[in-house]
Scaffold this motif. Structure first.
Motif, PDB file in Angstrom:
ATOM      1  N   ILE A 184      76.845  49.543   4.014  1.00  0.00           N
ATOM      2  CA  ILE A 184      76.471  50.478   2.938  1.00  0.00           C
ATOM      3  C   ILE A 184      77.532  50.466   1.844  1.00  0.00           C
ATOM      4  N   ALA A 185      78.801  50.487   2.261  1.00  0.00           N
ATOM      5  CA  ALA A 185      79.901  50.453   1.286  1.00  0.00           C
ATOM      6  C   ALA A 185      79.873  49.173   0.460  1.00  0.00           C
ATOM      7  N   GLN A 186      79.393  48.086   1.058  1.00  0.00           N
ATOM      8  CA  GLN A 186      79.325  46.802   0.360  1.00  0.00           C
ATOM      9  C   GLN A 186      78.186  46.759  -0.660  1.00  0.00           C
ATOM     10  N   ILE A 187      77.186  47.627  -0.503  1.00  0.00           N
ATOM     11  CA  ILE A 187      75.991  47.583  -1.350  1.00  0.00           C
ATOM     12  C   ILE A 187      76.013  48.600  -2.489  1.00  0.00           C
ATOM     13  N   VAL A 188      76.509  49.793  -2.222  1.00  0.00           N
ATOM     14  CA  VAL A 188      76.403  50.870  -3.215  1.00  0.00           C
ATOM     15  C   VAL A 188      77.028  50.445  -4.543  1.00  0.00           C
ATOM     16  N   ASP A 189      76.234  50.565  -5.605  1.00  0.00           N
ATOM     17  CA  ASP A 189      76.657  50.185  -6.955  1.00  0.00           C
ATOM     18  C   ASP A 189      76.964  51.453  -7.738  1.00  0.00           C
ATOM     19  N   ARG A 190      78.233  51.816  -7.747  1.00  0.00           N
ATOM     20  CA  ARG A 190      78.639  53.045  -8.408  1.00  0.00           C
ATOM     21  C   ARG A 190      78.422  52.976  -9.921  1.00  0.00           C
ATOM     22  N   GLY A 191      78.671  51.806 -10.490  1.00  0.00           N
ATOM     23  CA  GLY A 191      78.492  51.658 -11.933  1.00  0.00           C
ATOM     24  C   GLY A 191      77.062  51.924 -12.358  1.00  0.00           C
ATOM     25  N   ALA A 192      76.101  51.372 -11.621  1.00  0.00           N
ATOM     26  CA  ALA A 192      74.689  51.597 -11.932  1.00  0.00           C
ATOM     27  C   ALA A 192      74.321  53.057 -11.729  1.00  0.00           C
ATOM     28  N   LEU A 193      74.867  53.659 -10.680  1.00  0.00           N
ATOM     29  CA  LEU A 193      74.589  55.065 -10.390  1.00  0.00           C
ATOM     30  C   LEU A 193      75.051  55.957 -11.532  1.00  0.00           C
ATOM     31  N   VAL A 194      76.282  55.740 -11.988  1.00  0.00           N
ATOM     32  CA  VAL A 194      76.839  56.548 -13.066  1.00  0.00           C
ATOM     33  C   VAL A 194      76.079  56.328 -14.364  1.00  0.00           C
ATOM     34  N   GLU A 195      75.731  55.082 -14.656  1.00  0.00           N
ATOM     35  CA  GLU A 195      75.051  54.769 -15.910  1.00  0.00           C
ATOM     36  C   GLU A 195      73.639  55.353 -15.942  1.00  0.00           C
TER      37      GLU A 195
END
Length: 524
Positions: free
Chosen positions: A300-311
């Motif tokens: 899960i940690a390898q997949i989560v895209d924080r940048g996309a989430l924030v944007e």
């Protein structure tokens, strides 16, 4: 003669009261000048500070006192109800001398016995997920006369003054707060800047200035109404219609962007931005048969895209976070990024295959519907989309109101759940210590002796800027376990009508709103 006098008074702008007397302001207007109405989505879960380690502090800070506190602009605790200091070189004996003449709103005397009672009952009652977890270093409390309180610590703890500054350590009168159980009459008695006149759950809290208050706060209004909203859009509409004067917590990213664009229909509104230390993160419950597998958490940690989430969800009002210690706090790292890099499905698939895990892994994600604003649901929808797009996971998401949600995670009901953290105090210790140990704030025991040892070492150091090495090591250990997955770090905003001043000073270093800083600007 009367009319002419009024014209002269108006021209000279002698005073609002004189103008009101001349008929330019009504009595209702004059009264309104002294009152402020604040909207928020952060309603207290309880009125008893012995039970709360959450957003209930928003109310507590304004109606209770603590021995020391964090005035706006301070980075270390300052005197509130007392003058305090360590009296030894090992940071194990902390002594406070109460100011003279302190009293509670019910007329009871605020003395050393009341302080001891207030702190002792936190440990005696020991509410699950409650603030007892903050007092792990405390051995015993001694009092001398009416004004001297001494805290004897089990181990060196340079953060103890910071802990005493949290609203969890609010001082309460023994006559109204039992030593061995929570107060349950729906009332509140403190000695802070305001008295709580009334509280209606799900609706509002009515505060009036406490005339006998003696503390650091310089109160700039006479009364404050705090209105509680479940929906951010309803709250914003109330601000636009002047039904409330300001918004503290709960603005969505879209609302922030709208106010930043200065549209004509919002020209009577202002937006104050403050650097935030609040964070959002996922908690993995190891009692769940899927989540207990380290490979699942690491994938899960390898997949989560924080940048996309924030944007997509937060539109520039937050930034990706790769450490439980946020940017701006000593000891911040980017350990999750350093370890996992950019989101990578192939690497995640390899992590699962190496552990012998095949097929979509079922996951259940939970969030609170009425705590962190209306963007929480879209945030979890985006997390679901990201994970399911890989074909490696099948995610269900469910939301509950805060009261139910809190009871659920404390019982260990949720395999994965989202939490927000508004710091108790601006120190790296406060972004790690609350989440580890048997009695942590999450209700999911996390025995991590190596991390705890790093915390013990750091607390021997009074110079909090010199503890970076210990916290860097602790964060590496957190990344190894992936029991917590940081997502983003927010910015803080106060939206208000243009006639409201003090918004830039209203958030203290704990990101708790000090409503006494708000005032209605003079107009004529």
């Amino acid at each position: 003669m009367f009319n002419r006098t009024c014209l002269q008074a108006a021209a000279a702008l002698v005073s609002i009261s004189l103008l009101a007397g001349c008929g330019l302001f009504s009595d209702e207007d004059a009264d309104r000048e002294q009152k402020i109405t604040v909207g928020t989505t952060s309603e207290p879960s309880t009125l008893d500070p012995a039970a709360a380690w959450d957003g209930s502090w928003e109310l507590y800070r304004n109606v209770f006192q603590t021995l020391v506190s964090f005035p706006t602009g301070s980075t270390v605790p300052q005197p509130d109800a007392a003058e305090c200091r360590f009296t030894d070189t090992g940071n194990k004996v902390f002594e406070c001398e109460l100011h003279d003449g302190l009293s509670f709103t019910n007329g009871d005397k605020l003395d050393a016995a009341a302080v001891k009672h207030s702190i002792d009952r936190i440990r005696t009652i020991d509410v699950q997920g409650g603030p007892k977890g903050l007092l792990g270093s405390l051995d015993r409390i001694e009092v001398e006369g009416d004004r001297i309180v001494t805290f004897n610590l089990k181990t060196s703890d340079a953060t103890f003054p910071f802990i005493l500054a949290t609203p969890a350590m609010s001082i309460v009168p023994p006559s109204e707060y039992p030593a061995d159980k929570l107060r349950e009459d729906g009332k509140l008695t403190g000695s802070g800047p305001y008295a709580l006149d009334s509280y209606a759950k799900g609706d509002r809290a009515e505060l009036t200035r406490f005339a006998k208050y003696k503390g650091f706060a310089k109160i700039k209004n006479e009364a404050v109404t705090i209105r509680y909203f479940e929906d951010s859009s309803v709250m914003m509409t109330a601000l636009k219609k002047r039904e409330i004067d300001a918004i503290n917590r709960g603005l969505t990213a879209e609302q922030v962007v709208e106010l930043q664009e200065k549209k004509p229909e919002n020209d009577h509104l202002q937006l104050v931005e403050t650097v935030g230390a609040d964070i959002r993160y996922l908690v993995f419950n190891p009692s769940d048969p899927n989540v207990r597998k380290l490979a699942v958490r690491r994938a899960i940690a390898q997949i989560v895209d924080r940048g996309a989430l924030v944007e997509k969800v937060y539109k520039g009002t937050a930034e990706p976070l790769y450490s439980m210690v946020p940017k701006g706090i000593a000891g911040h790292t980017t350990e999750f990024f350093d370890r996992y890099g950019e989101p990578n499905v192939s690497k995640a698939e390899g992590i699962l295959e190496d552990a012998g895990i095949t097929g979509p892994v079922p996951l259940s994600f939970w969030y609170t519907t009425d705590r962190y604003g209306s963007a929480t649901a879209p945030e979890f929808a985006e997390l679901k989309r990201q994970l399911e797009a890989t074909g490696l996971f099948k995610v269900t998401i469910q939301g509950k109101p805060w009261d139910e949600f809190q009871k659920g995670y404390q019982r260990g009901d949720y395999p994965v759940f989202g939490r927000g953290w508004f710091p108790d105090f601006p120190d790296p210790d406060n972004f790690i210590a609350p989440f580890v140990g048997l009695n942590n704030v999450l209700g999911t025991p996390y025995e991590a002796p190596e991390i705890t040892e790093q915390l013990v070492q750091s607390r021997r150091e009074s110079d909090r800027g010199a503890v970076t090495k210990q916290f860097e090591k602790a964060q590496k250990l957190l990344v190894d376990d992936v029991r917590l997955l940081p997502l983003w770090q927010g910015k803080l905003y106060v939206a208000a009508s243009e006639e409201i001043g003090g918004g830039e000073r209203a958030l203290d270093p704990q990101t708790v709103m000090q409503v006494w800083e708000l005032y209605r600007k003079a107009s004529w």
